[in-house]
Scaffold this active site. Structure first.
Site, mmCIF file in Angstrom:
data_model
loop_
_atom_site.group_PDB
_atom_site.id
_atom_site.type_symbol
_atom_site.label_atom_id
_atom_site.label_comp_id
_atom_site.label_asym_id
_atom_site.label_seq_id
_atom_site.Cartn_x
_atom_site.Cartn_y
_atom_site.Cartn_z
ATOM 1 N N ASN A 171 0.824 -1.163 -0.108
ATOM 2 C CA ASN A 171 0.114 -0.062 0.025
ATOM 3 C C ASN A 171 0.838 1.283 -0.155
ATOM 4 O O ASN A 171 2.150 1.196 0.416
ATOM 5 C CB ASN A 171 -1.253 -0.039 1.099
ATOM 6 C CG ASN A 171 -0.493 -0.205 2.573
ATOM 7 O OD1 ASN A 171 0.528 -0.830 2.622
ATOM 8 N ND2 ASN A 171 -1.224 0.632 3.402
ATOM 9 N N ILE A 172 0.284 2.348 -0.797
ATOM 10 C CA ILE A 172 0.988 3.492 -0.862
ATOM 11 C C ILE A 172 0.140 4.481 -0.546
ATOM 12 O O ILE A 172 -0.881 4.760 -1.207
ATOM 13 C CB ILE A 172 1.375 3.682 -2.218
ATOM 14 C CG1 ILE A 172 2.133 2.350 -2.758
ATOM 15 C CG2 ILE A 172 2.240 4.977 -2.557
ATOM 16 C CD1 ILE A 172 2.593 2.244 -4.280
ATOM 17 N N GLU A 173 0.496 5.305 0.787
ATOM 18 C CA GLU A 173 -0.433 6.447 0.950
ATOM 19 C C GLU A 173 0.182 7.869 0.393
ATOM 20 O O GLU A 173 1.187 7.919 -0.044
ATOM 21 C CB GLU A 173 -0.540 6.446 2.544
ATOM 22 C CG GLU A 173 -1.116 5.018 3.093
ATOM 23 C CD GLU A 173 -1.346 4.868 4.625
ATOM 24 O OE1 GLU A 173 -0.713 5.974 5.421
ATOM 25 O OE2 GLU A 173 -1.882 4.053 4.939
ATOM 26 N N GLU A 179 -3.067 -4.670 -2.788
ATOM 27 C CA GLU A 179 -3.809 -5.632 -3.889
ATOM 28 C C GLU A 179 -3.908 -4.775 -5.080
ATOM 29 O O GLU A 179 -3.612 -5.509 -6.200
ATOM 30 C CB GLU A 179 -5.213 -6.143 -3.315
ATOM 31 C CG GLU A 179 -5.271 -6.936 -1.971
ATOM 32 C CD GLU A 179 -5.458 -6.023 -1.070
ATOM 33 O OE1 GLU A 179 -4.733 -4.874 -0.688
ATOM 34 O OE2 GLU A 179 -6.077 -6.465 0.090
ATOM 35 N N CYS A 184 -10.352 -4.822 0.984
ATOM 36 C CA CYS A 184 -11.283 -3.912 0.845
ATOM 37 C C CYS A 184 -12.125 -4.281 -0.193
ATOM 38 O O CYS A 184 -11.828 -4.780 -1.111
ATOM 39 C CB CYS A 184 -10.860 -2.291 1.206
ATOM 40 S SG CYS A 184 -10.224 -1.890 -0.761
HETATM 41 N N1 THU Z 1 -5.113 -1.431 2.821
HETATM 42 C C1 THU Z 1 -4.616 -2.214 1.977
HETATM 43 O O1 THU Z 1 -3.734 -1.851 1.243
HETATM 44 N N2 THU Z 1 -5.088 -3.451 1.707
HETATM 45 C C2 THU Z 1 -6.409 -4.001 2.255
HETATM 46 O O2 THU Z 1 -6.696 -4.805 2.102
HETATM 47 C C3 THU Z 1 -6.982 -2.984 3.532
HETATM 48 C C4 THU Z 1 -6.582 -1.730 3.589
HETATM 49 C C5 THU Z 1 -4.376 -0.156 3.184
HETATM 50 C C6 THU Z 1 -4.956 1.222 2.730
HETATM 51 C C7 THU Z 1 -4.495 1.832 3.838
HETATM 52 O O3 THU Z 1 -3.045 2.399 3.466
HETATM 53 C C8 THU Z 1 -4.283 1.364 5.100
HETATM 54 O O4 THU Z 1 -4.161 -0.121 4.458
HETATM 55 C C9 THU Z 1 -5.278 1.571 6.236
HETATM 56 O O5 THU Z 1 -6.404 1.492 5.813
#
Ligand code: THU
Length: 138
Positions: free
Chosen positions: A42-44, A55, A91
């Site tokens: 994940n990349i915020e 994913e 998600c």
């Molecule tokens: N996140 C994911 O990368 N995948 C998931 O299945 C659930 C949530 C990430 C999004 C965000 O960067 C962090 O987790 C918190 O929600």
């Protein structure tokens, strides 16, 4: 399919997640029909909305390389400072992206705590009655 390897690669990808805002790190490893593996984290973003889940990072890497057929994805996630993980389910947005490219009856979603402790679901189990490309065929 080597599920343990897929989970190990997801765990490795989780370590490079960019999560300065949530501190929640997720890693994914996506197995293609022809045996390739694409990883993702994940990349915020400071403006939050443009953040991307692990994913979808893995799917978009693969699709942008011309790959559209997939067998399985392993997912691991949890707070950055934690080594012992709980199950992290994808998600709804990521489930919908899976629905775009995967057969819901056969695509396997491997939710892992570690390479020896995991659960396997089909996409159909996690997205019942999903809307996908077939619904637009006429
Ligand atoms: N996140 C994911 O990368 N995948 C998931 O299945 C659930 C949530 C990430 C999004 C965000 O960067 C962090 O987790 C918190 O929600």
């Amino acid at each position: 399919m080597d599920r343990e390897l897929l989970i190990q690669l997801a765990m490795k990808a989780r370590k490079i997640a960019y999560t300065p805002y949530s501190g929640f790190q997720v890693g994914a490893a996506l197995l293609t029909d022809d045996g390739q593996i694409f990883t993702g984290c994940n990349i915020e973003s400071a403006s939050y909305t443009p953040s991307n889940c692990a994913e979808r990072t893995a799917f978009f890497k693969a699709v942008s390389e011309g790959i559209r057929e997939f067998q399985a994805i392993a997912i691991v996630g949890g707070p950055a400072d934690r080594e012992e993980l709980e199950i992290c389910a994808p998600c709804g947005v990521c489930r919908q992206v899976m629905m775009e490219f995967c057969d819901p009856e056969t695509f396997q979603i491997i939710l892992a705590k570690n390479p020896k402790d995991y659960q396997v679901y089909t996409l159909k189990e996690l997205l019942p009655l999903g809307f996908g490309p077939k619904d637009l065929e006429r």
